[in-house]
Design an enzyme around this catalytic site. Structure first.
Site, PDB file in Angstrom:
ATOM      1  N   HIS A  51     -11.408  13.602 -10.255  1.00 45.86           N
ATOM      2  CA  HIS A  51     -10.159  14.182 -10.862  1.00 45.86           C
ATOM      3  C   HIS A  51     -10.750  15.728 -11.702  1.00 45.86           C
ATOM      4  O   HIS A  51     -11.133  15.685 -12.652  1.00 45.86           O
ATOM      5  CB  HIS A  51      -9.527  13.339 -11.859  1.00 45.86           C
ATOM      6  CG  HIS A  51      -8.343  13.886 -12.814  1.00 45.86           C
ATOM      7  ND1 HIS A  51      -7.574  13.077 -13.236  1.00 45.86           N
ATOM      8  CD2 HIS A  51      -7.814  15.053 -12.860  1.00 45.86           C
ATOM      9  CE1 HIS A  51      -6.605  13.685 -14.073  1.00 45.86           C
ATOM     10  NE2 HIS A  51      -6.951  14.814 -13.729  1.00 45.86           N
ATOM     11  N   HIS A  61      -9.548  19.902 -11.664  1.00 43.93           N
ATOM     12  CA  HIS A  61      -8.494  20.952 -11.250  1.00 43.93           C
ATOM     13  C   HIS A  61      -9.543  22.333 -11.040  1.00 43.93           C
ATOM     14  O   HIS A  61      -9.910  22.689 -11.838  1.00 43.93           O
ATOM     15  CB  HIS A  61      -7.386  21.148 -11.994  1.00 43.93           C
ATOM     16  CG  HIS A  61      -6.737  20.069 -12.112  1.00 43.93           C
ATOM     17  ND1 HIS A  61      -5.669  19.910 -11.613  1.00 43.93           N
ATOM     18  CD2 HIS A  61      -6.767  18.746 -13.370  1.00 43.93           C
ATOM     19  CE1 HIS A  61      -4.780  18.644 -11.805  1.00 43.93           C
ATOM     20  NE2 HIS A  61      -5.503  17.792 -12.892  1.00 43.93           N
ATOM     21  N   HIS A 110      -0.790  12.160 -10.900  1.00 43.88           N
ATOM     22  CA  HIS A 110      -0.869  12.029 -12.492  1.00 43.88           C
ATOM     23  C   HIS A 110       0.240  11.217 -13.135  1.00 43.88           C
ATOM     24  O   HIS A 110       1.176  11.382 -12.687  1.00 43.88           O
ATOM     25  CB  HIS A 110      -0.722  13.389 -13.220  1.00 43.88           C
ATOM     26  CG  HIS A 110      -2.166  14.178 -12.860  1.00 43.88           C
ATOM     27  ND1 HIS A 110      -2.691  14.597 -11.698  1.00 43.88           N
ATOM     28  CD2 HIS A 110      -2.805  14.886 -13.789  1.00 43.88           C
ATOM     29  CE1 HIS A 110      -3.477  15.371 -11.977  1.00 43.88           C
ATOM     30  NE2 HIS A 110      -3.926  15.518 -13.034  1.00 43.88           N
ATOM     31  N   GLU A 143      -0.720   9.786 -18.689  1.00 40.88           N
ATOM     32  CA  GLU A 143      -1.307  10.422 -19.593  1.00 40.88           C
ATOM     33  C   GLU A 143      -0.916  10.513 -20.861  1.00 40.88           C
ATOM     34  O   GLU A 143      -0.960  10.105 -21.844  1.00 40.88           O
ATOM     35  CB  GLU A 143      -2.008  11.829 -19.120  1.00 40.88           C
ATOM     36  CG  GLU A 143      -2.739  12.670 -20.087  1.00 40.88           C
ATOM     37  CD  GLU A 143      -2.929  14.163 -19.543  1.00 40.88           C
ATOM     38  OE1 GLU A 143      -3.581  14.949 -19.873  1.00 40.88           O
ATOM     39  OE2 GLU A 143      -1.992  14.509 -18.507  1.00 40.88           O
ATOM     40  N   ASP A 175     -11.577  16.759 -15.280  1.00 41.49           N
ATOM     41  CA  ASP A 175     -10.144  17.310 -15.293  1.00 41.49           C
ATOM     42  C   ASP A 175     -10.034  18.717 -15.451  1.00 41.49           C
ATOM     43  O   ASP A 175      -9.929  19.438 -14.302  1.00 41.49           O
ATOM     44  CB  ASP A 175      -9.527  16.864 -16.750  1.00 41.49           C
ATOM     45  CG  ASP A 175      -7.983  16.993 -16.574  1.00 41.49           C
ATOM     46  OD1 ASP A 175      -7.627  17.486 -15.713  1.00 41.49           O
ATOM     47  OD2 ASP A 175      -7.223  16.521 -17.546  1.00 41.49           O
ATOM     48  N   ASP A 176     -10.301  19.506 -16.372  1.00 38.88           N
ATOM     49  CA  ASP A 176     -10.367  20.966 -16.514  1.00 38.88           C
ATOM     50  C   ASP A 176     -11.555  21.398 -17.346  1.00 38.88           C
ATOM     51  O   ASP A 176     -11.594  21.744 -18.725  1.00 38.88           O
ATOM     52  CB  ASP A 176      -9.041  21.478 -17.045  1.00 38.88           C
ATOM     53  CG  ASP A 176      -8.054  21.261 -16.416  1.00 38.88           C
ATOM     54  OD1 ASP A 176      -7.737  21.698 -15.282  1.00 38.88           O
ATOM     55  OD2 ASP A 176      -7.105  20.233 -16.482  1.00 38.88           O
TER      56      ASP A 176
END
Length: 349
Positions: free
Chosen positions: A24, A26, A203, A206, A284-285
């Protein structure tokens, strides 16, 4: 499998050294401020920030949408195939240093095609970086994500534009603003993706409710749930996720940064593991949320008091949850065991 005892003071180093898969992440979210400014200069893009420091100071998010506003602005510097190559190459090089043996990387083509960047430019740049990483020993694959705040019709258009390059990505996902955009909104496009043989992830849970996770499973037929931390509010869902070994790709620092949890000490990762779920740790980011995968492991372990046994389970889960061949998963699991045995040995003086 019986695990060797690991001294608690060796746990942070073990977390960094153990092999792991990242499922996961991006790629646009790995765009560091320094690269944003470098690419802006290379491509003649004007930024609304005077300096790298000013941009970093803007990374104070109150929710998912406040993050996405800056995320899309940062992506505006990505224009050429070489930009996408450089972006993915930088992430994969960093991932290798953190003992990521396999990465399944999300990319958002609509973020770029909406700005006039051709689909081919995006996919060929990212795919070339993945191929180079494989040559260096890091397994890497791409997953195309649809932006859920846009329409299903636009998702269909994106899929059609990407199909000439279908050999360059292994699956499709669903990301962007969750609340108000339930998975069922994209039922038909995901049905088409399943017909085409793509892996399905989404997703869900969340910021959105457990109902979104049910929809991702039952409507989209998702094989993996990205985030999923809200599942704890639905006992029947928790039982299903555990019984079916549906993986959750949890992102602790992201959850903290976006105020899903007020602090990491209250994160429910340990609760998910204790309930028998196939939870994993991911970044994630990482450029926006304060750390790559090892920082996520180390900080959530420090905050929650999880142990080496749970570290082994999370790493093993990441292999099981991946779409990599079984032979590769077995090889990585053996390497994980070797790493634990090495850390159990007395430290050299």
């Amino acid at each position: 499998m019986k695990l060797p005892a690991i001294a608690s003071d060796r746990l942070p180093a073990l977390l960094a050294a153990m092999p792991k898969a990242e499922l996961h992440m991006h790629i646009e979210g790995s765009l560091e401020p320094e690269m944003i400014f470098a690419l802006a200069e290379r491509n003649g893009v004007a930024l609304p920030y005077a300096s790298i420091e000013e941009l970093r100071h803007a990374y104070a998010f109150t929710d998912l949408q406040s993050f996405l506003d800056i995320y899309y602005a940062g992506a505006s510097v990505l224009l050429k195939e070489e930009d996408f190559y450089d972006l993915a190459q930088a992430y994969l090089a960093r991932a290798a240093t953190e003992n990521v043996v396999h990465a399944e990387i999300f990319f958002d083509p609509q973020t770029h095609t909406a700005r006039g960047v051709p689909m081919e430019t995006v996919i060929r740049g990212l795919s070339r970086a993945c191929a180079d990483a494989r040559a260096q020993g890091t397994s890497a694959e791409l997953i195309l994500c649809f932006l859920r705040h846009l329409s299903e019709a636009e998702a269909f258009e994106t899929l059609q534009a990407a199909l000439p390059f279908r050999d360059h990505f292994i699956g499709v996902g669903l990301d962007s603003s969750e609340v108000g955009h339930p998975p069922e909104k994209f039922a038909r496009v995901f049905a088409r993706c399943r017909e085409l043989g793509f892996h399905i992830v989404a997703h869900a849970g969340e910021e959105g409710p457990p109902a979104y996770i049910w929809q991702a499973l039952d409507v989209l037929k998702a094989e993996r749930i990205d985030h999923g931390v809200q599942a704890v509010h639905d006992a029947a869902l928790m039982r299903r996720l555990a019984a079916e070994r549906v993986p959750l790709t949890v992102c602790p620092l992201s959850n903290q940064k976006l105020c899903v949890f007020p602090d990491l000490a209250q994160h429910n990762l340990k609760r998910l593991l204790d309930a028998g779920l196939c939870a994993t740790v991911n970044s994630d980011d990482p450029a926006y949320f304060g750390g790559h995968i090892n920082a996520n492991f180390q900080q959530v372990f420090a905050a929650t008091g999880m142990t080496a046994e749970q570290a082994w389970q999370l790493a093993a889960n990441s292999f099981e949850a991946s779409f990599a061949p079984a032979a590769d998963q077995a090889r990585w699991l053996a390497r994980l065991q070797d790493t634990f045995e090495r850390f159990a040995a007395p430290a050299e003086i």
